[in-house]
Design a protein around this motif. Structure first.
Motif, PDB file in Angstrom:
ATOM      1  N   ILE A 196       4.088  -0.345   9.525  1.00  0.00           N
ATOM      2  CA  ILE A 196       3.607  -0.266   8.146  1.00  0.00           C
ATOM      3  C   ILE A 196       4.534  -1.016   7.196  1.00  0.00           C
ATOM      4  CG2 ILE A 196       4.788   1.897   7.558  1.00  0.00           C
ATOM      5  CD1 ILE A 196       2.154   2.681   6.072  1.00  0.00           C
ATOM      6  N   GLY A 197       5.824  -0.996   7.507  1.00  0.00           N
ATOM      7  CA  GLY A 197       6.786  -1.704   6.674  1.00  0.00           C
ATOM      8  C   GLY A 197       6.573  -3.210   6.720  1.00  0.00           C
ATOM      9  N   ASP A 198       6.307  -3.717   7.929  1.00  0.00           N
ATOM     10  CA  ASP A 198       6.039  -5.151   8.072  1.00  0.00           C
ATOM     11  C   ASP A 198       4.814  -5.558   7.273  1.00  0.00           C
ATOM     12  OD1 ASP A 198       8.141  -5.266   9.817  1.00  0.00           O
ATOM     13  OD2 ASP A 198       6.908  -5.334  11.637  1.00  0.00           O
ATOM     14  N   LEU A 199       3.758  -4.760   7.430  1.00  0.00           N
ATOM     15  CA  LEU A 199       2.516  -5.089   6.730  1.00  0.00           C
ATOM     16  C   LEU A 199       2.712  -5.044   5.221  1.00  0.00           C
ATOM     17  CD1 LEU A 199      -0.450  -5.818   6.950  1.00  0.00           C
ATOM     18  CD2 LEU A 199      -1.004  -3.375   6.959  1.00  0.00           C
ATOM     19  N   ALA A 200       3.490  -4.061   4.779  1.00  0.00           N
ATOM     20  CA  ALA A 200       3.768  -3.944   3.354  1.00  0.00           C
ATOM     21  C   ALA A 200       4.432  -5.220   2.852  1.00  0.00           C
ATOM     22  CB  ALA A 200       4.665  -2.738   3.101  1.00  0.00           C
ATOM     23  N   GLU A 201       5.371  -5.713   3.638  1.00  0.00           N
ATOM     24  CA  GLU A 201       6.082  -6.911   3.217  1.00  0.00           C
ATOM     25  C   GLU A 201       5.163  -8.130   3.197  1.00  0.00           C
ATOM     26  OE1 GLU A 201      10.153  -9.178   4.414  1.00  0.00           O
ATOM     27  OE2 GLU A 201       9.839  -7.162   5.229  1.00  0.00           O
ATOM     28  N   ARG A 202       4.308  -8.229   4.216  1.00  0.00           N
ATOM     29  CA  ARG A 202       3.432  -9.391   4.318  1.00  0.00           C
ATOM     30  C   ARG A 202       2.333  -9.410   3.268  1.00  0.00           C
ATOM     31  NH1 ARG A 202       3.243 -12.430   8.812  1.00  0.00           N
ATOM     32  NH2 ARG A 202       4.822 -12.035  10.397  1.00  0.00           N
ATOM     33  N   THR A 203       1.901  -8.235   2.844  1.00  0.00           N
ATOM     34  CA  THR A 203       0.809  -8.184   1.865  1.00  0.00           C
ATOM     35  C   THR A 203       1.303  -7.987   0.441  1.00  0.00           C
ATOM     36  OG1 THR A 203       0.585  -5.788   2.135  1.00  0.00           O
ATOM     37  CG2 THR A 203      -0.792  -7.186   3.528  1.00  0.00           C
ATOM     38  N   GLY A 204       2.546  -7.534   0.314  1.00  0.00           N
ATOM     39  CA  GLY A 204       3.055  -7.271  -1.019  1.00  0.00           C
ATOM     40  C   GLY A 204       2.649  -5.900  -1.537  1.00  0.00           C
ATOM     41  N   LEU A 205       1.967  -5.124  -0.695  1.00  0.00           N
ATOM     42  CA  LEU A 205       1.547  -3.783  -1.100  1.00  0.00           C
ATOM     43  C   LEU A 205       2.649  -2.774  -0.786  1.00  0.00           C
ATOM     44  CD1 LEU A 205      -2.092  -3.955   0.280  1.00  0.00           C
ATOM     45  CD2 LEU A 205      -1.466  -3.644  -2.117  1.00  0.00           C
ATOM     46  N   ALA A 206       2.678  -1.663  -1.489  1.00  0.00           N
ATOM     47  CA  ALA A 206       3.648  -0.607  -1.211  1.00  0.00           C
ATOM     48  C   ALA A 206       3.229   0.145   0.045  1.00  0.00           C
ATOM     49  CB  ALA A 206       3.740   0.354  -2.383  1.00  0.00           C
ATOM     50  N   VAL A 207       4.210   0.647   0.754  1.00  0.00           N
ATOM     51  CA  VAL A 207       3.936   1.452   1.941  1.00  0.00           C
ATOM     52  C   VAL A 207       3.028   2.629   1.585  1.00  0.00           C
ATOM     53  CG1 VAL A 207       5.006   3.052   3.569  1.00  0.00           C
ATOM     54  CG2 VAL A 207       6.011   0.796   3.187  1.00  0.00           C
ATOM     55  N   SER A 208       3.315   3.243   0.463  1.00  0.00           N
ATOM     56  CA  SER A 208       2.507   4.399   0.053  1.00  0.00           C
ATOM     57  C   SER A 208       1.058   3.992  -0.198  1.00  0.00           C
ATOM     58  CB  SER A 208       3.096   5.045  -1.194  1.00  0.00           C
ATOM     59  OG  SER A 208       3.098   4.133  -2.276  1.00  0.00           O
ATOM     60  N   ALA A 209       0.861   2.782  -0.703  1.00  0.00           N
ATOM     61  CA  ALA A 209      -0.503   2.300  -0.956  1.00  0.00           C
ATOM     62  C   ALA A 209      -1.246   2.087   0.363  1.00  0.00           C
ATOM     63  CB  ALA A 209      -0.468   1.003  -1.751  1.00  0.00           C
ATOM     64  N   LEU A 210      -0.536   1.580   1.368  1.00  0.00           N
ATOM     65  CA  LEU A 210      -1.181   1.358   2.668  1.00  0.00           C
ATOM     66  C   LEU A 210      -1.632   2.684   3.277  1.00  0.00           C
ATOM     67  CD1 LEU A 210       1.147  -1.400   4.150  1.00  0.00           C
ATOM     68  CD2 LEU A 210      -1.184  -1.650   3.284  1.00  0.00           C
ATOM     69  N   ARG A 211      -0.781   3.681   3.149  1.00  0.00           N
ATOM     70  CA  ARG A 211      -1.185   5.000   3.670  1.00  0.00           C
ATOM     71  C   ARG A 211      -2.372   5.535   2.880  1.00  0.00           C
ATOM     72  NH1 ARG A 211       4.619   6.245   5.842  1.00  0.00           N
ATOM     73  NH2 ARG A 211       5.437   6.491   3.739  1.00  0.00           N
ATOM     74  N   PHE A 212      -2.320   5.329   1.575  1.00  0.00           N
ATOM     75  CA  PHE A 212      -3.422   5.778   0.727  1.00  0.00           C
ATOM     76  C   PHE A 212      -4.724   5.072   1.113  1.00  0.00           C
ATOM     77  CE2 PHE A 212      -5.942   5.026  -3.156  1.00  0.00           C
ATOM     78  CZ  PHE A 212      -6.288   6.331  -3.439  1.00  0.00           C
ATOM     79  N   TYR A 213      -4.663   3.790   1.344  1.00  0.00           N
ATOM     80  CA  TYR A 213      -5.860   3.033   1.725  1.00  0.00           C
ATOM     81  C   TYR A 213      -6.443   3.550   3.031  1.00  0.00           C
ATOM     82  CZ  TYR A 213      -4.850  -0.364  -1.941  1.00  0.00           C
ATOM     83  OH  TYR A 213      -4.625  -0.978  -3.149  1.00  0.00           O
ATOM     84  N   GLU A 214      -5.583   4.026   3.894  1.00  0.00           N
ATOM     85  CA  GLU A 214      -6.094   4.581   5.141  1.00  0.00           C
ATOM     86  C   GLU A 214      -6.923   5.835   4.870  1.00  0.00           C
ATOM     87  OE1 GLU A 214      -3.112   5.315   8.032  1.00  0.00           O
ATOM     88  OE2 GLU A 214      -4.512   6.169   9.488  1.00  0.00           O
ATOM     89  N   THR A 215      -6.417   6.688   3.973  1.00  0.00           N
ATOM     90  CA  THR A 215      -7.196   7.898   3.659  1.00  0.00           C
ATOM     91  C   THR A 215      -8.534   7.526   3.017  1.00  0.00           C
ATOM     92  OG1 THR A 215      -6.453   8.254   1.380  1.00  0.00           O
ATOM     93  CG2 THR A 215      -5.019   9.055   3.125  1.00  0.00           C
ATOM     94  N   LYS A 216      -8.595   6.368   2.389  1.00  0.00           N
ATOM     95  CA  LYS A 216      -9.819   5.929   1.736  1.00  0.00           C
ATOM     96  C   LYS A 216     -10.727   5.129   2.671  1.00  0.00           C
ATOM     97  CE  LYS A 216      -9.232   7.743  -2.218  1.00  0.00           C
ATOM     98  NZ  LYS A 216     -10.188   8.800  -2.663  1.00  0.00           N
TER      99      LYS A 216
END
Lengths: 158, 158
Positions: free
Chosen positions: B17-37
Motif C-alpha cells: 500500500i505504501g508503494d502504491l501511495a507513492e506512485r499515485t500520490g494518494l495517502a495510504v489512508s485514502a487507499l484504504r478508504f477507497y477499498e471500503t468504497k
DNA sequence: GTAATTCCTCAACCTAACTTGAGGTCAAGG
DNA sequence: CCTTGACCTCAAGTTAGGTTGAGGAATTAC
C-alpha cells in the motif's frame, strides 16, 4: 392590528422568515443557517422574530445563483461583504459583484475545458498510468486538494 | 527472502500500500478508504497485508482525474464497474470509459456556459430579485438540489 | 379569549470524502 | 534474534451545507 400595519398597505418593508422562504424558494431552516454564516442579518421585532427587508430577497437570490456556480458559502459571504453597509444596495452595487463573479466563472470554465482537452489527449496516449501526466499530476493552474470535503472542480477560489 | 522474490527482479507484479501511495500520490489512508468504497479490491498476503496490482495504478489515476472533473466516488465506482472482471483492463477498456466521461464533462461545461450567459443577461436586467429569473429558478436542464452536501456544479450525474 | 399557526433556540443528525489515533501485528535489515 | 518501520483494524473526528426534532413563546384567525 398586525405589527406592520403602520407602514401602510403597499409599503410593507419587512417580511417574516416564512414569507422570505416562500419568495426565495429556500427552506426556513436554510435561512436561519445562512444567518449563522453571516450571509444575512435580519432585524428582530419585540417578540424576537426575524424581520427581513425586501432587499434581502435579492441578496438571497444572489446566494442561490452563486452556489449553483460552485461557490462556497464563505466565498459568497466575502463577496457580499463588499456591498455597502447602512444603505440598501443599488443596481450598480449588484452589477459590480456579478461582474466579479463572472470572472471567476470564466476561470472555471476554462479550467474544465483544459481538463477536457487533456483527457482527449490521454485517451490516445494511454498515459493515465504515468505520474507525469498533466491530468493526474496537474501543473498549469490545477492544484492538489487538501483534506476534508472537496469543492466541485477541485480547488476553492483564491 | 522477500515475499515477492519468486516473481523475478523486473516482473514485480504486486505492490504494498505504501508503494502504491507513492506512485499515485494518494495517502495510504485514502487507499484504504477507497477499498471500503469498492474502488479497488487488493489481494492480501498471508500476513493480511494488501497487495496491489500494477494495473491498480491506472485505476486510481482514473479515480483522481474523475474526481477533479467533479464526479463522486459513487459515480466513479459505477463507471469502474464496467471494466472487465478477471482480466487486467486493456487500453481499449480505458478508452471506452474515458470517452463516456468526456460526454459528461461536455455537459457540465455547457451548463456552466449557459449559466454564465444568463448571468450576463441579469447584470443588465436587474432581475436577480425575481423568482422567475432563469438563473434563480432555472429551467433548461438546471435542477434544484436536494438536501445534504452538494456536488460541484449542482446536481449529480444521472 | 382561545385555538391554531408560526416562530424561537439549541442540540443532534446527515452525506461526502477523508484523516487521525489507539492498540497491536508483520516484515526486512543488521 | 531483535529492533525498527510499515501495516492492520476500528472508532472517532473533520468540513460543508444543511435538516430534524424537542420544548417553549409569539402571532394570527375566528
Amino acid at each position: 392590528m398586525p405589527e406592520s400595519a403602520h407602514a401602510g398597505p403597499f409599503a410593507n418593508q419587512v417580511m417574516s422568515i416564512g414569507d422570505l422562504a416562500e419568495r426565495t424558494g429556500l427552506a426556513v431552516s436554510a435561512l436561519r443557517f445562512y444567518e449563522t454564516k453571516g450571509l444575512v442579518t435580519p432585524a428582530r421585532n419585540r417578540g424576537g422574530q426575524r424581520r427581513y427587508l425586501r432587499s434581502d430577497i435579492r441578496r438571497l437570490s444572489f446566494v442561490q445563483v452563486a452556489q449553483q456556480l460552485g461557490f462556497s458559502i464563505d466565498e459568497i459571504r466575502k463577496a457580499l461583504a463588499t456591498l455597502p453597509e447602512g444603505r440598501t444596495p443599488t443596481q450598480k452595487d449588484w452589477e459590480k459583484i456579478s461582474r466579479n463573479f463572472r470572472m471567476h466563472l470564466d476561470e472555471r470554465i476554462n479550467r474544465m475545458t483544459r481538463l477536457r482537452d487533456y483527457l482527449d489527449g490521454c485517451i490516445g496516449c494511454g498515459c493515465l498510468s504515468m505520474k507525469k501526466c498533466a491530468l493526474v499530476n496537474p501543473k498549469d493552474g490545477l492544484k492538489k486538494f487538501g483534506p476534508g470535503a472537496r469543492s466541485v472542480m477541485g480547488d476553492k477560489l483564491r
